[in-house]
Design a protein around this motif. Structure first.
Motif, PDB file in Angstrom:
ATOM      1  N   TYR A 250       5.975   4.069  15.804  1.00 32.66           N
ATOM      2  CA  TYR A 250       6.547   4.810  14.675  1.00 32.66           C
ATOM      3  C   TYR A 250       5.626   4.762  13.454  1.00 32.66           C
ATOM      4  N   ILE A 251       5.152   3.566  13.104  1.00 30.37           N
ATOM      5  CA  ILE A 251       4.280   3.425  11.936  1.00 30.37           C
ATOM      6  C   ILE A 251       2.958   4.154  12.168  1.00 30.37           C
ATOM      7  N   ALA A 252       2.382   4.005  13.359  1.00 35.53           N
ATOM      8  CA  ALA A 252       1.107   4.653  13.668  1.00 35.53           C
ATOM      9  C   ALA A 252       1.231   6.173  13.601  1.00 35.53           C
ATOM     10  N   GLU A 253       2.351   6.706  14.080  1.00 33.60           N
ATOM     11  CA  GLU A 253       2.557   8.158  14.037  1.00 33.60           C
ATOM     12  C   GLU A 253       2.691   8.654  12.600  1.00 33.60           C
ATOM     13  N   LEU A 254       3.449   7.923  11.771  1.00 30.34           N
ATOM     14  CA  LEU A 254       3.580   8.318  10.368  1.00 30.34           C
ATOM     15  C   LEU A 254       2.244   8.221   9.641  1.00 30.34           C
ATOM     16  N   SER A 255       1.483   7.171   9.956  1.00 30.14           N
ATOM     17  CA  SER A 255       0.164   7.019   9.349  1.00 30.14           C
ATOM     18  C   SER A 255      -0.726   8.209   9.679  1.00 30.14           C
ATOM     19  N   GLU A 256      -0.757   8.597  10.946  1.00 30.11           N
ATOM     20  CA  GLU A 256      -1.597   9.723  11.361  1.00 30.11           C
ATOM     21  C   GLU A 256      -1.174  11.010  10.658  1.00 30.11           C
ATOM     22  N   THR A 257       0.125  11.257  10.583  1.00 28.36           N
ATOM     23  CA  THR A 257       0.621  12.470   9.930  1.00 28.36           C
ATOM     24  C   THR A 257       0.281  12.481   8.450  1.00 28.36           C
ATOM     25  N   SER A 258       0.494  11.351   7.781  1.00 28.75           N
ATOM     26  CA  SER A 258       0.236  11.275   6.351  1.00 28.75           C
ATOM     27  C   SER A 258      -1.250  11.439   6.033  1.00 28.75           C
ATOM     28  N   VAL A 259      -2.107  10.815   6.827  1.00 27.30           N
ATOM     29  CA  VAL A 259      -3.550  10.931   6.597  1.00 27.30           C
ATOM     30  C   VAL A 259      -4.005  12.378   6.803  1.00 27.30           C
ATOM     31  N   LYS A 260      -3.449  13.047   7.794  1.00 27.59           N
ATOM     32  CA  LYS A 260      -3.801  14.451   8.012  1.00 27.59           C
ATOM     33  C   LYS A 260      -3.343  15.334   6.864  1.00 27.59           C
ATOM     34  N   GLU A 261      -2.151  15.051   6.343  1.00 30.71           N
ATOM     35  CA  GLU A 261      -1.579  15.903   5.301  1.00 30.71           C
ATOM     36  C   GLU A 261      -2.087  15.565   3.903  1.00 30.71           C
ATOM     37  N   ARG A 262      -2.288  14.260   3.604  1.00 28.80           N
ATOM     38  CA  ARG A 262      -2.592  13.847   2.239  1.00 28.80           C
ATOM     39  C   ARG A 262      -3.906  13.098   2.106  1.00 28.80           C
ATOM     40  N   GLY A 263      -4.448  12.632   3.221  1.00 23.90           N
ATOM     41  CA  GLY A 263      -5.684  11.870   3.180  1.00 23.90           C
ATOM     42  C   GLY A 263      -5.484  10.386   2.968  1.00 23.90           C
ATOM     43  N   VAL A 264      -4.232   9.952   2.747  1.00 25.68           N
ATOM     44  CA  VAL A 264      -3.912   8.541   2.539  1.00 25.68           C
ATOM     45  C   VAL A 264      -2.560   8.241   3.178  1.00 25.68           C
TER      46      VAL A 264
ATOM     47  N   ALA B   8       5.338  -9.387 -14.438  1.00 21.83           N
ATOM     48  CA  ALA B   8       4.803  -8.930 -13.149  1.00 21.83           C
ATOM     49  C   ALA B   8       5.416  -7.589 -12.751  1.00 21.83           C
ATOM     50  N   ALA B   9       6.725  -7.426 -12.978  1.00 18.87           N
ATOM     51  CA  ALA B   9       7.387  -6.160 -12.660  1.00 18.87           C
ATOM     52  C   ALA B   9       6.824  -5.030 -13.504  1.00 18.87           C
ATOM     53  N   ASP B  10       6.639  -5.292 -14.791  1.00 20.19           N
ATOM     54  CA  ASP B  10       6.092  -4.256 -15.684  1.00 20.19           C
ATOM     55  C   ASP B  10       4.680  -3.857 -15.261  1.00 20.19           C
ATOM     56  N   GLU B  11       3.858  -4.855 -14.948  1.00 15.25           N
ATOM     57  CA  GLU B  11       2.479  -4.569 -14.543  1.00 15.25           C
ATOM     58  C   GLU B  11       2.442  -3.813 -13.218  1.00 15.25           C
ATOM     59  N   TYR B  12       3.329  -4.187 -12.293  1.00 12.12           N
ATOM     60  CA  TYR B  12       3.340  -3.533 -10.981  1.00 12.12           C
ATOM     61  C   TYR B  12       3.761  -2.075 -11.118  1.00 12.12           C
ATOM     62  N   GLU B  13       4.751  -1.822 -11.955  1.00  7.27           N
ATOM     63  CA  GLU B  13       5.163  -0.433 -12.185  1.00  7.27           C
ATOM     64  C   GLU B  13       4.028   0.365 -12.817  1.00  7.27           C
ATOM     65  N   PHE B  14       3.280  -0.246 -13.737  1.00  4.84           N
ATOM     66  CA  PHE B  14       2.149   0.449 -14.368  1.00  4.84           C
ATOM     67  C   PHE B  14       1.104   0.841 -13.315  1.00  4.84           C
ATOM     68  N   VAL B  15       0.789  -0.091 -12.411  1.00  3.45           N
ATOM     69  CA  VAL B  15      -0.172   0.206 -11.348  1.00  3.45           C
ATOM     70  C   VAL B  15       0.305   1.380 -10.497  1.00  3.45           C
ATOM     71  N   ILE B  16       1.578   1.360 -10.139  1.00  4.98           N
ATOM     72  CA  ILE B  16       2.124   2.440  -9.309  1.00  4.98           C
ATOM     73  C   ILE B  16       2.079   3.765 -10.066  1.00  4.98           C
ATOM     74  N   ARG B  17       2.386   3.745 -11.358  1.00  5.41           N
ATOM     75  CA  ARG B  17       2.336   4.978 -12.150  1.00  5.41           C
ATOM     76  C   ARG B  17       0.930   5.563 -12.180  1.00  5.41           C
TER      77      ARG B  17
ATOM     78  N   THR C   4      -2.794   9.975  -9.749  1.00  2.00           N
ATOM     79  CA  THR C   4      -3.909  10.430  -8.907  1.00  2.00           C
ATOM     80  C   THR C   4      -3.434  10.949  -7.556  1.00  2.00           C
ATOM     81  N   ARG C   5      -2.118  10.898  -7.330  1.00  4.82           N
ATOM     82  CA  ARG C   5      -1.480  11.335  -6.091  1.00  4.82           C
ATOM     83  C   ARG C   5      -1.888  10.500  -4.877  1.00  4.82           C
ATOM     84  N   THR C   6      -2.407   9.284  -5.140  1.00  5.50           N
ATOM     85  CA  THR C   6      -2.534   8.334  -4.042  1.00  5.50           C
ATOM     86  C   THR C   6      -1.144   8.059  -3.483  1.00  5.50           C
TER      87      THR C   6
END
Length: 284
Positions: free
Chosen positions: A47-61, A141-150, A155-157
């Motif tokens: 399941y994870i490998a299939e989602l990974s392949e689909t996502s990499v094809k569609e988004r590159g990541v 830590a929560a504030d910093e982690y949210e900043f990283v995700i933002r 960049t649409r990573t």
């Protein structure tokens, strides 16, 4: 002795999938019930490998968020052939749906668990692994982690939801405790009402360690795919309360509040964890 069992759940239409019983529950997503943990681990890796392949094809990541507990052990087959060679590990970006506010080398660290059990065994790019800052308070830590995700959403990573400003992870993997908690969202805890933050923190976890950071429910429910992985008879009652129609008299468990708005929800269960689902009938 050859064991055969059958499962019937109201609202489900079952169809064979590899060695699993698989079906779509009318309200609670796809259910995959496995005879053994080995079988569950293989299906989860596929399941994870299939989602990974689909996502990499569609988004590159492939942006994936992990949890702790037994989940990492059940992901272990990803370290083996063929997945260790066929998965495009260089395109993976790793996050944590929750983390304990402890040092990265602490036995309670979800990062350490994932590093020892998975990340150190496959060619993940080190800069793509986004763990929390373990040298500050849980709040910081929560504030910093949210900043990283933002920043990574900009960049649409990480994708962004098309119905809110929430990040849209390609996959969020969750375990579930016997009390029905997911990530670090515990029953009857005020953190369940957190709607404005992407990442929040708690200092009074009912199970140690007390200080943790966690994705909020809006972030979990904005993901493209959410998988809840549960094994063991000790969690069967929580599985029943999280999936079956139990009426309005029973306050919903956090696991039941996992309802992706536009994404897909899949439950990976072993036979003991599924044993209390309504309508279940097992025969040998």
């Amino acid at each position: 002795m050859v064991c055969v069992y059958f499962v019937t759940i109201i609202g489900c239409t079952w169809k064979p999938r590899r060695m699993a019983l698989s079906g779509v529950h009318k309200d609670r997503g796809e259910l995959r019930i496995h005879e053994s943990l080995d079988e569950l681990g293989t299906d989860l890796a596929d399941y994870i490998a299939e989602l990974s392949e689909t996502s990499v094809k569609e988004r590159g990541v492939f942006a994936i968020a992990l949890s702790g507990g037994s989940l990492i052990g059940l992901m272990g087959k990803l370290c083996e052939a063929p997945y260790n060679k066929t998965v495009d590990w260089a395109k993976w970006y790793i996050f944590w749906a929750d983390e304990r506010a402890v040092a990265k080398n602490h036995a309670d660290s979800n990062y350490k668990l994932a590093k020892d059990g998975l990340l150190s065994k496959v060619p993940i790019v080190p800069s793509h692994v986004h763990s929390i800052n373990d040298s500050v308070s849980a709040e910081e830590a929560a504030d910093e982690y949210e900043f990283v995700i933002r920043q990574l959403v900009k960049t649409r990573t990480i994708s962004v939801s098309d119905i809110s400003d929430c990040p849209k992870f390609d996959l969020i993997l969750l375990g579930m405790g016997p009390d029905g908690h997911v990530a670090s969202l515990f029953p009857n805890h005020p953190v369940l009402e957190a709607n404005d933050e992407w990442v929040t923190y708690i200092t009074d976890s009912p199970k140690p360690p007390p200080e943790r950071i966690t994705f909020t429910l809006p972030v979990i429910n904005s993901a493209s795919n959410v998988a809840v992985v549960v094994a063991g008879e000790g969690k069967a009652e929580a599985v029943h309360l999280a999936i079956d129609d139990v009426g309005t008299d029973c306050p919903p468990l956090p696991a039941r509040m996992v309802q992706p708005t536009k994404g897909k929800l899949v439950w990976f269960l072993d036979k003991p964890a599924a044993s209390k689902l309504e309508g279940s009938q097992f025969s040998e």
